[in-house]
Design an enzyme around this catalytic site. Structure first.
Site, PDB file in Angstrom:
ATOM      1  N   ILE A   1       0.836  -1.200   0.000  1.00  0.00           N
ATOM      2  CA  ILE A   1       0.000   0.000   0.000  1.00  0.00           C
ATOM      3  C   ILE A   1       0.872   1.252   0.000  1.00  0.00           C
ATOM      4  O   ILE A   1       0.598   2.221  -0.720  1.00  0.00           O
ATOM      5  CB  ILE A   1      -0.966  -0.017   1.197  1.00  0.00           C
ATOM      6  CG1 ILE A   1      -1.985  -1.152   1.034  1.00  0.00           C
ATOM      7  CG2 ILE A   1      -1.688   1.328   1.330  1.00  0.00           C
ATOM      8  CD1 ILE A   1      -2.879  -1.371   2.233  1.00  0.00           C
TER       9      ILE A   1
ATOM     10  N   GLU B   1     -13.212   1.320  17.435  1.00  0.00           N
ATOM     11  CA  GLU B   1     -14.154   1.420  16.313  1.00  0.00           C
ATOM     12  C   GLU B   1     -15.432   0.666  16.627  1.00  0.00           C
ATOM     13  O   GLU B   1     -15.368  -0.411  17.219  1.00  0.00           O
ATOM     14  CB  GLU B   1     -13.492   0.881  15.037  1.00  0.00           C
ATOM     15  CG  GLU B   1     -12.268   1.699  14.622  1.00  0.00           C
ATOM     16  CD  GLU B   1     -11.629   1.198  13.332  1.00  0.00           C
ATOM     17  OE1 GLU B   1     -12.061   0.149  12.797  1.00  0.00           O
ATOM     18  OE2 GLU B   1     -10.699   1.859  12.843  1.00  0.00           O
TER      19      GLU B   1
ATOM     20  N   HIS C   1     -13.366   3.931   8.471  1.00  0.00           N
ATOM     21  CA  HIS C   1     -12.596   2.710   8.201  1.00  0.00           C
ATOM     22  C   HIS C   1     -13.178   1.977   6.984  1.00  0.00           C
ATOM     23  O   HIS C   1     -13.598   0.829   7.071  1.00  0.00           O
ATOM     24  CB  HIS C   1     -12.569   1.778   9.420  1.00  0.00           C
ATOM     25  CG  HIS C   1     -11.481   0.743   9.324  1.00  0.00           C
ATOM     26  ND1 HIS C   1     -11.014   0.048  10.414  1.00  0.00           N
ATOM     27  CD2 HIS C   1     -10.765   0.278   8.260  1.00  0.00           C
ATOM     28  CE1 HIS C   1     -10.059  -0.790  10.029  1.00  0.00           C
ATOM     29  NE2 HIS C   1      -9.900  -0.666   8.717  1.00  0.00           N
TER      30      HIS C   1
ATOM     31  N   ARG D   1      -3.670   1.353  10.756  1.00  0.00           N
ATOM     32  CA  ARG D   1      -4.426   0.906  11.918  1.00  0.00           C
ATOM     33  C   ARG D   1      -4.491   2.060  12.907  1.00  0.00           C
ATOM     34  O   ARG D   1      -3.546   2.853  13.025  1.00  0.00           O
ATOM     35  CB  ARG D   1      -3.771  -0.312  12.586  1.00  0.00           C
ATOM     36  CG  ARG D   1      -3.915  -1.610  11.801  1.00  0.00           C
ATOM     37  CD  ARG D   1      -5.353  -2.101  11.823  1.00  0.00           C
ATOM     38  NE  ARG D   1      -5.526  -3.404  11.205  1.00  0.00           N
ATOM     39  CZ  ARG D   1      -5.891  -3.603   9.939  1.00  0.00           C
ATOM     40  NH1 ARG D   1      -6.086  -2.548   9.128  1.00  0.00           N
ATOM     41  NH2 ARG D   1      -6.054  -4.817   9.473  1.00  0.00           N
TER      42      ARG D   1
ATOM     43  N   ASP E   1      -8.845   7.430   8.642  1.00  0.00           N
ATOM     44  CA  ASP E   1      -9.825   6.385   8.305  1.00  0.00           C
ATOM     45  C   ASP E   1      -9.893   5.296   9.368  1.00  0.00           C
ATOM     46  O   ASP E   1     -10.811   4.485   9.347  1.00  0.00           O
ATOM     47  CB  ASP E   1      -9.474   5.764   6.947  1.00  0.00           C
ATOM     48  CG  ASP E   1     -10.527   4.776   6.465  1.00  0.00           C
ATOM     49  OD1 ASP E   1     -11.722   5.157   6.440  1.00  0.00           O
ATOM     50  OD2 ASP E   1     -10.176   3.632   6.124  1.00  0.00           O
TER      51      ASP E   1
ATOM     52  N   ILE F   1      -4.278   5.434   7.102  1.00  0.00           N
ATOM     53  CA  ILE F   1      -5.159   4.400   6.561  1.00  0.00           C
ATOM     54  C   ILE F   1      -4.627   3.023   6.964  1.00  0.00           C
ATOM     55  O   ILE F   1      -5.019   2.009   6.382  1.00  0.00           O
ATOM     56  CB  ILE F   1      -5.313   4.504   5.021  1.00  0.00           C
ATOM     57  CG1 ILE F   1      -3.958   4.665   4.325  1.00  0.00           C
ATOM     58  CG2 ILE F   1      -6.212   5.680   4.673  1.00  0.00           C
ATOM     59  CD1 ILE F   1      -3.170   3.434   4.158  1.00  0.00           C
TER      60      ILE F   1
END
Length: 317
Positions: free
Chosen positions: A155, A261, A279, A232, A256, A230
């Protein structure tokens, strides 16, 4: 012929359950009202778990003595005790490649949105403030600026490619220097933060990166700097992030992922210098379908006695 038994925990793609039920005897852990009873019923036959969330897995591993496979429809697997699974002879698969492009797209979208204050700007128009006030405050440029990437895995590299398309100067930090890459390497994250305009957090989760972006790093990034996460939620010390945004010692953020969460919105109330998303880095129909189809192929390979399609691999940034 009797269908193989699996435990369905959850998924991020609605059609997945019906697809699984066509080929397997599915014990639906997600929707049952009595999970203990379901596990007792499943224990004598279930050999595989299908889930998009690893945090449920540790207790389920102990409840299923015949378990041999965990199909994780996700990239990260830091919440699974891999060593314990290996001791039990339990194999794990994930979806390491399907999410790359989508998550990198969101990282760059957050970078643009935070720099140009797009969510604030939309509220400014919708509220009628633009019509009343007539003036629009200046924002920050993205193209031609410097971006530091925390974790140059798949990524991170995809974010780097997008940044190069915006004529950005790209550098990175990670546990070691990568061979065959063009961005400059920083062994010291704080130093890299001091030298860049944007910090993109794309590293793996888990204990090795817990709190890697803290008050010192955010202070080094500075009042004109913008951080995007983006990866954790655990990778950024959330209290330090909020304090820096409120104090104005950090220019902005695009987030994000969160420490807890779904995220509690209260700590972010009144902060116009942060862009928040729920997320959903991989949250497109295309990617979720691809992720689940990879999970289906892993299940099929396992029960057919063939090599797994995507057994987990360590991909530290």
């Amino acid at each position: 012929m009797e269908k193989p038994s699996i435990l369905f925990v959850n998924t991020n793609y609605a059609p997945a359950l019906a697809t699984l039920e066509a080929y397997y005897t599915v014990f639906n852990y997600r929707d049952t009202s009595d999970r203990d009873a379901l596990l007792k019923q499943a224990a004598p036959t279930v050999q595989a778990i299908f889930t998009n969330e690893g945090s449920w897995v540790p207790s389920l591993m102990e409840a299923l003595p015949l378990l041999k496979l965990i199909v994780l429809v996700s990239n990260g697997y830091e919440s699974i005790d891999v060593a314990r699974a290996q001791q039990r002879g339990i194999r794990i698969t994930n979806t390491p490649d399907e999410t790359t492009g989508e998550v990198a797209d969101l990282a760059f979208a957050l970078m643009l949105a935070a720099a140009r204050r797009m969510t604030w700007a939309e509220r400014y128009v919708r509220s009628g403030e633009w019509k009343r006030a007539g003036r629009v405050p200046l924002t920050r440029r993205v193209h031609g600026k410097k971006v530091g990437i925390v974790g140059l895995g798949s990524i991170g590299r995809a974010v780097a490619r997008r940044a190069e398309g915006f004529d950005m100067d790209v550098c990175y930090h990670g546990p070691s220097r990568k061979d065959g890459v063009s961005p400059r390497y920083y062994a010291d994250l704080e130093q890299m933060a001091a030298d860049v305009d944007f910090l993109a957090v794309t590293c793996i989760g888990g204990p090795t990166t817990h709190g890697i972006v803290d008050a010192k790093v955010l202070s080094a990034l500075g009042s004109e700097g913008i951080v995007v996460n983006i990866a954790r939620g655990s990778c950024i010390v959330e209290a330090d992030l909020i304090a820096a945004l409120r104090a104005g010692t950090l220019g902005g953020a695009g987030i994000d992922v969160y420490a807890q969460e779904p995220a509690d919105p209260a700590p972010f109330e009144g902060l116009d210098n942060i862009v928040l998303t729920p997320h959903y880095g991989s949250g497109t129909e295309d990617t979720r379908r691809a992720m689940n189809e990879t999970g289906f192929r892993n299940l099929e390979a396992f029960f057919a006695g063939r090599p797994l399609v995507t057994p987990i691999r360590e991909t530290p940034g």
